[in-house]
Write an enzyme that holds these catalytic residues in place. Structure first.
Site, PDB file in Angstrom:
ATOM      1  CG  ASP A 149       9.876   6.048  -8.492  1.00 15.73           C
ATOM      2  OD1 ASP A 149      11.100   5.842  -8.581  1.00 15.73           O
ATOM      3  OD2 ASP A 149       9.245   6.738  -9.319  1.00 15.73           O
ATOM      4  CB  CYS A 150      13.069   2.017  -9.189  1.00 17.15           C
ATOM      5  SG  CYS A 150      12.873   3.179 -10.546  1.00 17.15           S
TER       6      CYS A 150
END
Length: 755
Positions: free
Chosen positions: A482-483
């Site tokens: 997700d980063c």
């Protein structure tokens, strides 16, 4: 006086891939500050202590105080409060946004990120203090002022009953209480010299004493020499000698799990216990309900205070540990079985060194950071590895008005900056935020991981990294799905703006590299996990030895990571439609199917990394919209929006308690209080789904709440804890109080009032 230092090194034992961009450490200067400034800090600290049982969360007031001097607040538009049945206008919202943006610009660091508190868990600092005490480095690394602020923090977060929780808002647990008590004693706090220490010791003894500590607590007490290793469930390093094909092989576990149990197995395998000192001997005499010599260690192995039991051991697990303890360990501790033990220990320490070197000795997180450091010292107290660990301790320490804490990572730098970019762009007020976006672009560009880890990735159980973004800094370097996705989304947003305004875009090839990593994460069920693709099976959770956490053994797919990747790929596809188009389309389609499959019957999604159903449902809705679903064609979206609307409070906001995460049932905050971050998540989801076309009233009510909650200086209040990990432990995301109200009001201004 304390000051926050940004992007500074720490001497010859430190290395960096990008000149320490993102590094944030606190330093104390005996001569720093004026008497008036010192008095102001004292007042902030005293105010927190007075209100500590009512307001558990610090407001990052010391950092804000420093930035108010370094980056003075520019003139603000006149604040407007909406009263009664007055309607919001574009003028009111724009003024509110400009005020918020001007304040937000003052707390951005020179390297482009926004620093902030990432504390919350209470079990992190004890491991650090115990390790530094064992290695003799306590007073080398922690000055008298560090120790004073650590004690302040621990006392401030003591519960009324004398104990400490797993996190700052939690009920008292043996894990939190006994480790905090031991930590305070190691920081020279007398057992009876302070009423708080007397209450803490009474709590420990009233709840069964040290033998009732959960397994991680027992580990630290044994390493310190005040608990017998025979009372600790086995942590055999020989697990690392098994073939990878076995589902139980540690290399197939979630990276945070294996990175903790890897060094734990080294300390356990060597049965290292620090020699007793006068102080540790005294502590040992203070924490048991019977004399130490009379403790039944075999019984102690299975003892755990009921306050700590979030995941009780199944019988199968207790049987396994008993077999290893009574039948296998005696063989491995004596020749010729000890030859196998030595081989296993050699392999484990080799892996520890590899992990350390590939994170510049930051390590993946605070728990394994300090155990790895202890392992390096146990192997060789004079080693370069141990010396390289020491300066990186400061990367994990954060100071606020409640004291000095150990954070859950070395910060949230990239994560917050990527969200901030999207929030700023949503306002369309580029005249206000152009400078912020340019600095943020610099941070994002400098923080992208531009190489895979060294060596054979399969041998070291590492996923590909090149092109990904980490949670915090490039030196940390662990890629996360997700980063990477939020970093890619932010980069694409920035690339759509003028280069004169924000700087040259990141080259397309580096974005292709990021897409390559994102595509590699998807699992057969369509879901995407955190750091790696899922490597083993959910039934392995039967072997979860940590009584205090849930779902830690494998890297589980979750709605947030899956949605973030779907959103990023969809955004990338719009700008680069020819690049790996079929693979991207397939990944989006399968991700969308996963998101729908894990939706709960009430229309919500459980959030694994934020509190909780509001957070998960924001991601669920955004992921489905990115995949091409619409409210009119998707029952999943209609159910999700109905869920959010059903939880809106009379005040117009949403407010969700951390108990939602713990109990997996939606729970309002006490007194039906609204939380600005929950409110913003719900607004963003509803606005994106087209709520303005159905009934804009819920959005108007929520926006009034956000407008009226703003402080006079453009800041927003810090409210209850809003982050979570492993179901049961909460963590602070202090930057969210600014990011998400800006983002929600930006979307409201442009898509609701501008509709």
């Amino acid at each position: 006086m304390w000051s926050l230092k940004i992007a500074e090194g720490g001497g010859p034992w430190m290395s960096s891939l990008n000149d320490h961009v993102g590094r944030q450490i606190w330093q104390y200067d005996d001569n720093g500050g004026t008497p008036q400034e010192r008095s102001a800090i004292d007042a902030l600290q005293a105010q927190f202590t007075r209100n500590r049982h009512d307001v558990r969360h610090s407001s990052d007031s010391i950092m804000r105080f420093q930035f108010s001097k370094d980056n003075p607040l520019p003139p603000l538009p006149l604040q407007v409060k909406v009263k009664g049945h007055e309607q919001l206008t574009r003028d009111i919202v724009e003024k509110t946004l400009r005020r918020a943006l001007r304040f937000y610009s003052t707390i951005q660091a020179n390297d482009g990120h926004w620093p902030g508190d990432y504390g919350g868990p209470m079990f992190l600092m004890p491991g650090l203090v115990i390790t530094l005490y064992i290695t003799g480095a306590l007073r080398v690394i922690l000055s008298e002022q560090h120790q004073l602020e650590m004690c302040r923090y621990l006392y401030n977060h003591q519960n009324n009953d004398g104990g400490w929780g797993l996190h700052i808002e939690g009920h008292s647990t043996m894990f939190g209480t006994i480790l905090t008590y031991v930590t305070l004693r190691l920081l020279n706090q007398g057992s009876g010299a302070h009423a708080a220490m007397e209450k803490a010791r009474a709590w420990i003894l009233d709840h069964g004493g040290a033998t009732a500590a959960p397994s991680w607590g027992k580990f630290w007490l044994a390493a310190l020499g005040i608990f017998d290793w025979s009372g600790v469930d086995p942590l055999p390093p020989e697990m690392w000698l098994l073939p990878y094909i076995l589902p139980v092989y540690p290399g197939r576990m979630w990276c945070h799990c294996r990175m903790v149990y890897l060094p734990m197995s080294y300390i356990y395998g060597r049965r290292y216990s620090s020699p007793l000192t006068k102080l540790t001997s005294d502590i040992r005499n203070e924490i048991y309900v019977v004399p130490y010599e009379e403790v039944n260690w075999d019984s102690a192995r299975n003892d755990c205070a009921r306050e700590d039991l979030y995941y009780p051991h199944p019988f199968l697990q207790d049987l396994l540990w008993a077999t290893l303890h009574k039948c296998v360990e005696p063989i491995l501790m004596h020749w010729p079985g000890s030859l196998l033990r030595q081989r296993a220990l050699a392999m484990v320490i080799e892996h520890i060194h590899y992990k350390d070197e590939n994170t510049r000795y930051v390590c993946i997180g605070p728990v394994n950071k300090v155990i790895n450091m202890l392992c390096c010292w146990v192997e060789n107290p004079n080693s370069e590895a141990f010396k390289k660990h020491l300066p990186r301790v400061l990367d994990y320490l954060w100071l606020a008005e409640d004291g000095m804490k150990m954070q859950g990572y070395n910060g949230t730098q990239l994560w917050d900056t990527a969200f901030a970019v999207q929030a700023l762009v949503s306002t369309q007020l580029l005249d206000e935020c152009g400078s912020m976006l340019k600095k943020a672009h610099h941070y994002i560009e400098r923080s992208q991981v531009q190489e895979d880890c060294a060596g054979d990735l399969r041998r070291w159980f590492r996923h590909i990294s090149k092109g990904a973004w980490p949670f915090s800094t490039r030196d940390h370097g662990w890629p996360i799905s997700d980063c990477s996705s939020e970093g890619l989304k932010a980069s694409l947003e920035l690339s759509s703006l003028s280069g004169d305004l924000v700087g040259d875009p990141i080259p397309a090839q580096r974005l292709y590299d990021c897409v390559n990593v994102i595509l590699s994460y998807q699992n057969p069920n369509g879901g995407i996990a955190t750091y790696e693709s899922t490597r083993s099976y959910a039934w392995l959770e039967l072997l979860n030895p940590a009584e205090t956490f849930g779902d830690i053994v494998i890297d589980y797919p979750c709605v947030e990571c899956t949605s973030a990747c779907v959103q990023a790929l969809a955004a990338f596809k719009r700008k680069y439609p020819e690049h790996r188009s079929k693979e991207i389309a397939t990944t989006i389609r399968q991700g969308s199917m996963y998101i729908k499959n894990v939706q709960r019957s009430d229309g919500s999604w459980y959030g694994s990394w934020g509190v909780c159903f509001t957070y998960g449902t924001w991601f669920g809705i955004m992921g489905l919209l990115a995949s091409g679903e619409t409210y009119s064609t998707s029952a999943s979206l209609r159910n999700a929006c109905s869920f959010l609307l059903s939880k809106q409070l009379p005040s117009g906001g949403w407010g969700e308690s951390y108990l939602s995460s713990q109990d997996k049932t939606y729970t309002h905050l006490e007194g039906d209080e609204a939380h600005l971050v929950n409110t913003s998540w719900a607004m963003l989801a509803l606005i994106a789904s087209g709520q303005v076309e159905r009934d804009p009233t819920p959005l108007h009510k929520a926006x009034v709440l956000l407008v009226n909650a703003q402080f006079e200086n453009g800041d927003y209040p810090q409210q209850e804890i809003i982050g979570v990990f492993n179901r049961n432990c909460m963590i602070s995301y202090s930057a969210y109080r600014n990011i998400f109200p800006i983002w929600a009001l930006g979307a409201y201004q442009c898509k609701v009032l501008g509709h």
